[in-house]
Design an enzyme around this catalytic site. Structure first.
Site, mmCIF file in Angstrom:
data_model
loop_
_atom_site.group_PDB
_atom_site.id
_atom_site.type_symbol
_atom_site.label_atom_id
_atom_site.label_comp_id
_atom_site.label_asym_id
_atom_site.label_seq_id
_atom_site.Cartn_x
_atom_site.Cartn_y
_atom_site.Cartn_z
ATOM 1 N N GLY A 81 0.823 -1.208 0.000
ATOM 2 C CA GLY A 81 0.000 0.000 0.000
ATOM 3 C C GLY A 81 0.855 1.254 0.000
ATOM 4 C CD GLU A 90 1.763 -6.646 1.713
ATOM 5 O OE1 GLU A 90 2.671 -7.400 1.317
ATOM 6 O OE2 GLU A 90 1.952 -5.441 1.957
ATOM 7 N N GLY A 129 5.593 -4.143 -9.208
ATOM 8 C CA GLY A 129 4.128 -4.229 -9.301
ATOM 9 C C GLY A 129 3.463 -3.051 -8.588
ATOM 10 C CG ASP A 130 4.105 -2.598 -4.518
ATOM 11 O OD1 ASP A 130 3.150 -3.372 -4.695
ATOM 12 O OD2 ASP A 130 5.011 -2.806 -3.687
HETATM 13 O O1 RIB Z 1 5.644 -5.412 -3.266
HETATM 14 C C1 RIB Z 1 6.796 -5.246 -2.495
HETATM 15 C C2 RIB Z 1 6.434 -5.137 -1.044
HETATM 16 O O2 RIB Z 1 5.833 -6.362 -0.628
HETATM 17 C C3 RIB Z 1 7.592 -4.946 -0.113
HETATM 18 O O3 RIB Z 1 7.906 -3.598 0.089
HETATM 19 C C4 RIB Z 1 7.160 -5.668 1.159
HETATM 20 O O4 RIB Z 1 6.931 -4.822 2.228
HETATM 21 C C5 RIB Z 1 5.906 -6.434 0.760
HETATM 22 O O5 RIB Z 1 4.785 -5.813 1.231
#
Ligand code: RIB
Length: 300
Positions: A40, A138, A247-248
């Site tokens: 997030g 998460e 991906g984030d």
């Molecule tokens: O997507 C990467 C993230 O996944 C990391 O920063 C770790 O904290 C997990 O949440």
């Protein structure tokens, strides 16, 4: 764009080693760093650096890591007034093993698991102010379902990054504006056999998938739908140092560029994700808008 991220905040303990140990084995690593993470929070930072106005609803513990992570998010121009402090639970942590540019991660949720529907309900102003609401997995699933319902109730775009993969209620599969799994998450979510290859996922996607899907395929780019047809955005070739947070970055960027035509938004988000893997750590490579524009312009 006004982006609301409802998701996790972690401190990442990043270990780099040439090989990953088998169960029962000890190996030497080459590097260690304590960095900021959480899907997030990473997504919020990516969107903010690309020019979106970003707020977060999340939870941290009443500890040094929680204070540090919140401060760093503030420094990234993120509205942190929706970050709840949970007494008696630690801030989330992730052990990130990086090897040959790729990674595997163990997350210990801590305060992220203590986020409640009421914590989100109390931040109604942020929901109303958002153009796009972005969630990942998460945090407790009931929080994601609530966020999704609120998004639909108030006519907001909703992006669900289904990571880490888990069984999802039909409601989430049917309604999100965009679902953004990677290949592994796609296979898990849609019940493909365990030994499925990328080609099986692509085949399934072409046959069954709908308008509201963008599958991230690492260096191979992104598969998505436009006007009822499966499309592919090729990956941008870069020197991969650490793929953590790619991906984030894609998800944060997609939210930030949501008002662009879908094809352009996916192209920009894919380019942002490519840049993100060129430096160590989940956030160090995340581009600011000027760097991204330059990269896209110069890339041929
Ligand atoms: O997507 C990467 C993230 O996944 C990391 O920063 C770790 O904290 C997990 O949440």
């Amino acid at each position: 764009m006004n982006v609301l991220v409802i998701g996790s905040i972690n401190t990442d303990f990043v270990v780099e080693s040439n090989i990953l140990p088998e169960l029962g084995e000890t190996v030497f690593g080459q590097d260690f760093a304590m960095l900021s993470g959480g899907k997030g929070a990473n997504q919020a930072v990516a969107a903010s650096r690309l020019g979106a106005s970003v707020a977060m609803i999340a939870a941290v513990g009443d500890d040094e890591m929680g204070r540090r992570e919140t401060k760093l998010l503030k420094q990234e121009n993120i509205d942190t007034t929706g970050i709840h402090i949970k007494i008696g639970v630690p801030t989330g942590v992730a052990v990130v093993n990086v090897s040959q540019g790729d990674n595997c991660i163990i997350v210990v949720s801590g305060a992220n698991a203590a986020l409640t529907v009421d914590d989100i309900r109390n931040q109604q102003d942020k929901i109303l102010a958002a153009d796009v609401i972005l969630c990942s997995l998460e945090i407790p699933l009931e929080c994601v379902v609530y966020a999704c319902r609120q998004a639909y109730k108030y006519g907001k775009h909703f992006i669900l990054n289904p990571a880490p993969a888990q069984d999802l209620p039909d409601e989430l599969l049917a309604t999100p504006t965009i679902l953004t799994p990677n290949l592994i998450e796609y296979a898990q979510i849609f019940g493909l056999p365990e030994n499925s290859q990328a080609a099986d996922v692509v085949h399934h996607f072409k046959q069954y998938s709908q308008e509201n899907m963008a599958i991230t395929c690492g260096r191979h780019g992104v598969l998505y739908h436009q006007h009822g047809y499966a499309q592919r955005q090729s990956g941008f070739k870069v020197n991969t140092v650490d793929s953590t947070g790619a991906g984030d970055t894609f998800n944060g960027a997609l939210a930030a560029f949501f008002d662009m035509p879908r094809r352009e938004a996916v192209r920009h988000a894919t380019a942002a994700a490519a840049l993100s893997v060129t430096r160590k750590g989940a956030r160090n490579g995340m581009p600011f808008i000027e760097e991204l524009k330059r990269f896209i312009q110069e890339y041929q």
